[in-house]
Design an enzyme around this catalytic site. Structure first.
Site, mmCIF file in Angstrom:
data_model
loop_
_atom_site.group_PDB
_atom_site.id
_atom_site.type_symbol
_atom_site.label_atom_id
_atom_site.label_comp_id
_atom_site.label_asym_id
_atom_site.label_seq_id
_atom_site.Cartn_x
_atom_site.Cartn_y
_atom_site.Cartn_z
ATOM 1 N N HIS A 100 0.846 -1.198 0.000
ATOM 2 C CA HIS A 100 0.000 0.000 0.000
ATOM 3 C C HIS A 100 0.874 1.239 0.000
ATOM 4 O O HIS A 100 1.953 1.252 0.582
ATOM 5 C CB HIS A 100 -0.949 0.016 1.202
ATOM 6 C CG HIS A 100 -0.282 -0.203 2.520
ATOM 7 N ND1 HIS A 100 0.071 -1.458 2.971
ATOM 8 C CD2 HIS A 100 0.106 0.663 3.484
ATOM 9 C CE1 HIS A 100 0.651 -1.352 4.145
ATOM 10 N NE2 HIS A 100 0.700 -0.068 4.485
ATOM 11 N N HIS A 102 0.791 5.149 1.160
ATOM 12 C CA HIS A 102 0.099 6.160 1.962
ATOM 13 C C HIS A 102 0.156 7.494 1.209
ATOM 14 O O HIS A 102 1.208 7.871 0.693
ATOM 15 C CB HIS A 102 0.812 6.392 3.293
ATOM 16 C CG HIS A 102 0.848 5.209 4.220
ATOM 17 N ND1 HIS A 102 0.035 5.115 5.324
ATOM 18 C CD2 HIS A 102 1.610 4.093 4.224
ATOM 19 C CE1 HIS A 102 0.305 3.995 5.969
ATOM 20 N NE2 HIS A 102 1.268 3.353 5.324
HETATM 21 P P1 5GP Z 1 1.700 0.353 7.406
HETATM 22 O O1 5GP Z 1 2.192 0.703 8.782
HETATM 23 O O2 5GP Z 1 1.573 -1.133 7.212
HETATM 24 O O3 5GP Z 1 2.464 1.033 6.316
HETATM 25 O O4 5GP Z 1 0.266 0.980 7.330
HETATM 26 C C1 5GP Z 1 -0.919 0.275 7.500
HETATM 27 C C2 5GP Z 1 -2.024 1.298 7.580
HETATM 28 O O5 5GP Z 1 -3.250 0.633 7.424
HETATM 29 C C3 5GP Z 1 -2.062 2.040 8.914
HETATM 30 O O6 5GP Z 1 -1.948 3.421 8.662
HETATM 31 C C4 5GP Z 1 -3.425 1.664 9.479
HETATM 32 O O7 5GP Z 1 -4.048 2.740 10.142
HETATM 33 C C5 5GP Z 1 -4.199 1.246 8.256
HETATM 34 N N1 5GP Z 1 -5.224 0.249 8.519
HETATM 35 C C6 5GP Z 1 -5.100 -0.895 9.232
HETATM 36 N N2 5GP Z 1 -6.256 -1.571 9.248
HETATM 37 C C7 5GP Z 1 -7.137 -0.834 8.532
HETATM 38 C C8 5GP Z 1 -8.519 -1.021 8.192
HETATM 39 O O8 5GP Z 1 -9.176 -1.999 8.541
HETATM 40 N N3 5GP Z 1 -9.084 -0.048 7.420
HETATM 41 C C9 5GP Z 1 -8.393 1.060 7.005
HETATM 42 N N4 5GP Z 1 -9.053 1.943 6.271
HETATM 43 N N5 5GP Z 1 -7.103 1.260 7.302
HETATM 44 C C10 5GP Z 1 -6.486 0.324 8.057
#
Ligand code: 5GP
Ligand code: ZN
Length: 134
Positions: A100, A102
């Site tokens: 993903h 951001h």
């Molecule tokens: P990472 O730290 O893996 O780069 O970011 C994962 C992101 O996914 C985090 O910012 C977290 O808030 C978001 N996230 C986790 N679970 C969910 C969810 O069920 N729905 C949404 N919309 N975002 C999520």
């Protein structure tokens, strides 16, 4: 689809999300723990973990959508810029093992320290409606 993956479940519509963009390959929706107003995630519908196991053609498609969605969010919210963040591996802070990007809208002098907070769901729903990209 990987059946223990939360973002695959979101892509399949099994878990609700506040979508702002969708096409055959890609989905964009609001992060539920935003670092700033309009913080969104862009994912491929097909599962891969991160940058290194995602096919180049998919990466190209993803970055095109990231560009379009980020431009739309920045313009609609009247932000001054944005950070694009993409974490790979636990050591880098990746908590969801489905690639993903951001999109984190920024405002001049916002002093953002990249700390996320749980969003108010009603506010997120309103924001998603405002940011919907055809
Ligand atoms: P990472 O730290 O893996 O780069 O970011 C994962 C992101 O996914 C985090 O910012 C977290 O808030 C978001 N996230 C986790 N679970 C969910 C969810 O069920 N729905 C949404 N919309 N975002 C999520
Ligand atoms: Zn997945």
């Amino acid at each position: 689809m990987k059946n223990d993956c939360i973002f695959c479940a979101i892509a399949a519509g099994e878990i609700p999300s506040f979508k702002i963009y969708e096409d055959d390959l890609v989905l964009a929706y609001l992060d539920i723990n935003p670092m700033s107003e309009g913080h969104a995630l862009v994912i491929p519908k097909a599962h891969s973990q991160g940058l290194f196991d995602t096919p180049d053609e998919m990466l190209a498609a993803l970055v095109q959508r990231v560009k379009a969605v980020a431009a739309h969010i920045v313009k609609t919210l009247g932000a001054d810029g944005c950070n694009i963040l993409q974490n790979n591996g636990e050591a880098a802070g990746q908590t969801v093992r489905h690639i993903h990007f951001h999109i984190i809208p920024r405002r001049a002098g916002d002093g953002l320290s990249f700390v996320s907070r749980k969003a108010d769901m009603a506010a997120l729903e309103k924001l998603a409606a405002k940011l919907k990209l055809a």
